[in-house]
Write an enzyme that holds these catalytic residues in place. Sequence first.
Site, PDB file in Angstrom:
ATOM      1  CD  GLN A 255      -2.890  -0.767  -0.169  1.00 28.46           C
ATOM      2  OE1 GLN A 255      -3.557   0.234  -0.335  1.00 28.46           O
ATOM      3  NE2 GLN A 255      -2.822  -1.725  -1.085  1.00 28.46           N
ATOM      4  CG  HIS A 258      -1.535   2.311  -3.910  1.00 24.52           C
ATOM      5  ND1 HIS A 258      -2.010   2.230  -5.197  1.00 24.52           N
ATOM      6  CD2 HIS A 258      -2.020   1.216  -3.271  1.00 24.52           C
ATOM      7  CE1 HIS A 258      -2.739   1.139  -5.333  1.00 24.52           C
ATOM      8  NE2 HIS A 258      -2.756   0.498  -4.185  1.00 24.52           N
ATOM      9  CD  GLU A 322      -8.542   2.333   0.391  1.00 28.12           C
ATOM     10  OE1 GLU A 322      -8.906   2.361  -0.790  1.00 28.12           O
ATOM     11  OE2 GLU A 322      -7.399   2.702   0.764  1.00 28.12           O
ATOM     12  CG  HIS A 323      -7.233  -1.709   1.646  1.00 24.66           C
ATOM     13  ND1 HIS A 323      -6.694  -0.525   1.192  1.00 24.66           N
ATOM     14  CD2 HIS A 323      -7.884  -2.256   0.595  1.00 24.66           C
ATOM     15  CE1 HIS A 323      -7.001  -0.359  -0.089  1.00 24.66           C
ATOM     16  NE2 HIS A 323      -7.725  -1.393  -0.479  1.00 24.66           N
ATOM     17  CG  ASP A 356      -5.272  -3.537  -4.270  1.00 26.58           C
ATOM     18  OD1 ASP A 356      -6.312  -2.990  -3.860  1.00 26.58           O
ATOM     19  OD2 ASP A 356      -4.132  -3.167  -3.933  1.00 26.58           O
ATOM     20  CD  GLU A 410     -48.092  15.619   8.351  1.00 26.74           C
ATOM     21  OE1 GLU A 410     -47.211  14.943   8.915  1.00 26.74           O
ATOM     22  OE2 GLU A 410     -48.150  15.794   7.115  1.00 26.74           O
ATOM     23  CG  HIS A 415     -51.272  16.072   1.221  1.00 27.01           C
ATOM     24  ND1 HIS A 415     -50.877  17.313   0.799  1.00 27.01           N
ATOM     25  CD2 HIS A 415     -50.179  15.257   1.100  1.00 27.01           C
ATOM     26  CE1 HIS A 415     -49.605  17.267   0.451  1.00 27.01           C
ATOM     27  NE2 HIS A 415     -49.159  16.030   0.616  1.00 27.01           N
TER      28      HIS A 415
END
Length: 429
Positions: A255, A258, A322-323, A356, A410, A415
Amino acid sequence: MKIIENPNKSDWSEILKRPTQTVNDIEKTVIQIFEDVKSNGDAAISKYTSRFDGVTLESNLVSSEEVEFAKTQVSEDLKLAITAAYKNIERFHAAQKTEKVQVETMPGVNCWQEKRAIEKIGLYIPGGTAPLFSTVLMLAIPAKIAGCKEIVLCTPPSATGKIANEILFAADLCGVSKIIKVGGIQAIAGLTFGTENIPQVYKIFGPGNQFVTVAKQLATKYGVAIDMPAGPSELLVVADESANATFVASDLLSQAEHGADSQVILVSTSKAMISDVLKAIDQQIQDLPRQEIAEKAIANSKLIYVESDEIALNLINEYAPEHFIICSKNEDLYVNGIRNAGSVFIGNYTPESAGDYASGTNHTLPTNGFSRAYSGVNLDSFLKSITFQKISEKGLIDLGPMIEKMAHAEGLQAHKNAVTLRLNSLNKK
């Protein structure tokens, strides 16, 4: 890497801070480029491609001839590997299909949910120092399974104006509709507003650097959806004395290579393991072609010793990696207790590299703590859920009075009238 022993919980937030710039540092540049692309379209795209990628293109559209040539330049061994990965990724994502959900909530009141593909999607594939053709597979395969009609791929060109042969091969394999040589903020802006060459899309997918991440977030202000905030890569490994230090070091370095802004963390209940991993990193990093990049990432990374698995699990959930790799004899504790992680890898023989590339799971995942609230890319990322309902005469007779009372409470008379008028017509029958 910095070794930290038994940090106080009050210090966890500071210790686990990502090595990223704040949004304020980046947002001004992103807004400026967005406004330029919105006003000037392809002319602005070309200007920023020249400035940031160092190349002036006659056309940023990839031709069919370029794709066909690229396919001849990829070795047969790599084609076989990519095709095998394709099948695994397709198999895992196809299994995520769900049937229509249909319920009669009360007699005569039928409700159901069906999924429809997002028609126009944009895929951002990072280029730079490592063209990520694997990301093409991760995004285009589920898009194809979902039935997306238009799949537009943007990726930055090299200094010679080329796209990596492997990216073009993977894009063709996956049935991408259109490939455009454009990267960075300007790519996201082009997909957001549309230009003569770049189609406007409804949702943008794909990882990128911090500038791309902020650009994707800005795109949402213009009505374009995004998969998630996915920035610089990160990995956290938890390892005890049952782990293999050589394997752990290789995962951390996988990693770290990267990018310089990547972050890797080891959390361990064994001081001996930390020492062994550190030695293995020093040995392995010497042989990496991307040694300089990995060293910069390692400088931002941590080796953290804690006294128990329970403390380790709490720290990991706060970091929200993340991982997340689990190499512990107490793996069930971590598997069952992890709440915040993008993707989890279990055991000494499950390298993060598998996810990956080729095991089948998706590698486009939330970073920077966003795994607390976001999922990684999956089949549903390319689909919308639409609800339907149909009410019979009897159903409205039973349901209508409830609606009338609620609408009246309401203060929404129209309605109420929408129901009352129908009930009155039924009473006249």
